[in-house]
Design an enzyme around this catalytic site. Structure first.
Site, PDB file in Angstrom:
ATOM      1  CB  CYS A   3      -9.512  10.742  -5.801  1.00 56.79           C
ATOM      2  SG  CYS A   3     -10.391   9.342  -6.508  1.00 56.79           S
ATOM      3  NE  ARG A   9     -11.140  11.096  -2.284  1.00 59.06           N
ATOM      4  CZ  ARG A   9      -9.913  11.258  -1.816  1.00 59.06           C
ATOM      5  NH1 ARG A   9      -9.626  12.334  -1.130  1.00 59.06           N
ATOM      6  NH2 ARG A   9      -8.987  10.341  -2.038  1.00 59.06           N
ATOM      7  CG  ASP A 119     -10.175   8.323   1.077  1.00 60.45           C
ATOM      8  OD1 ASP A 119     -11.253   7.829   0.700  1.00 60.45           O
ATOM      9  OD2 ASP A 119      -9.090   7.736   0.991  1.00 60.45           O
TER      10      ASP A 119
HETATM   11  P1  4NP Z   1     -10.938   7.536  -3.641  1.00 61.55           P
HETATM   12  O1  4NP Z   1     -11.121   6.651  -2.330  1.00 61.55           O
HETATM   13  O2  4NP Z   1      -9.479   7.942  -3.672  1.00 61.55           O
HETATM   14  O3  4NP Z   1     -11.848   8.685  -3.406  1.00 61.55           O
HETATM   15  O4  4NP Z   1     -11.328   6.671  -4.802  1.00 61.55           O
HETATM   16  C1  4NP Z   1     -10.329   5.533  -2.042  1.00 61.55           C
HETATM   17  C2  4NP Z   1     -10.641   4.302  -2.578  1.00 61.55           C
HETATM   18  C3  4NP Z   1      -9.877   3.190  -2.267  1.00 61.55           C
HETATM   19  C4  4NP Z   1      -8.805   3.314  -1.416  1.00 61.55           C
HETATM   20  C5  4NP Z   1      -8.481   4.555  -0.888  1.00 61.55           C
HETATM   21  C6  4NP Z   1      -9.238   5.651  -1.200  1.00 61.55           C
HETATM   22  N1  4NP Z   1      -8.040   2.187  -1.076  1.00 61.55           N
HETATM   23  O5  4NP Z   1      -7.169   2.289  -0.199  1.00 61.55           O
HETATM   24  O6  4NP Z   1      -8.247   1.101  -1.657  1.00 61.55           O
END
Ligand code: 4NP
Length: 152
Positions: A3, A9, A119
């Site tokens: 991700c 995720r 997300d």
């Molecule tokens: P992930 O979610 O891609 O599912 O781990 C996110 C975690 C952090 C961020 C964006 C998406 N961020 O912008 O820091």
């Protein structure tokens, strides 16, 4: 399992796949990573840890990392959580053989409803519940397909 941040995720996807392969006696090398590096070294988001725990899966020992070029040769399949992750992976892939390993996790469902695992980072807890259910269903069908056909 890939991700953006590797804290929401993909740690859940890793935990769910590890759980289902262990249940079925499969010994696969499973890992997760983010296309971004902001959360490198951090444990999963507490909300991901909580929803996994509720489903008897412990992901608290995972640590975030950024995908590397060697991942494309070390792994047979690379699952993106959403279409943006897939685009980023296609750009990072060192060659055509690597590009062919990249899949969208929700396309493992026979009956696709959503292409993207949303997300949940800016969501409340119920966003994490939805992510868990979507991943559990898609990964469940992927493992089942493997067990039935021994080819994915
Ligand atoms: P992930 O979610 O891609 O599912 O781990 C996110 C975690 C952090 C961020 C964006 C998406 N961020 O912008 O820091």
């Amino acid at each position: 399992m890939v991700c953006l941040g590797n804290i929401c995720r993909s740690p859940l996807a890793q935990g769910i796949l590890e759980h289902k392969t262990a249940q079925n006696g499969l010994q696969w090398m499973i890992d997760s990573a983010g296309t971004g590096s902001w959360h490198q070294g951090e444990p999963p988001d507490p909300r991901s840890i909580a929803v996994a725990k509720k489903n008897l899966i412990d992901i608290s020992g995972q640590r975030a990392r950024q995908i590397t070029a060697t991942d494309f040769s070390n792994f047979d399949l690379i699952f993106a959580m959403d279409q943006s992750n897939r685009q980023n992976l296609l750009q990072l892939a060192p060659d055509n053989h690597s590009k062919k390993k990249i899949r969208l996790i929700m396309e493992e469902l026979h009956r696709k409803r959503n292409k993207d695992v949303p997300d949940p980072y800016w969501d409340k807890e119920d966003g994490f519940e939805l992510v868990f259910q979507m991943l559990d269903e898609a990964i469940g069908q992927f493992v089942e397909k493997y067990l039935n056909h021994a080819k994915v």
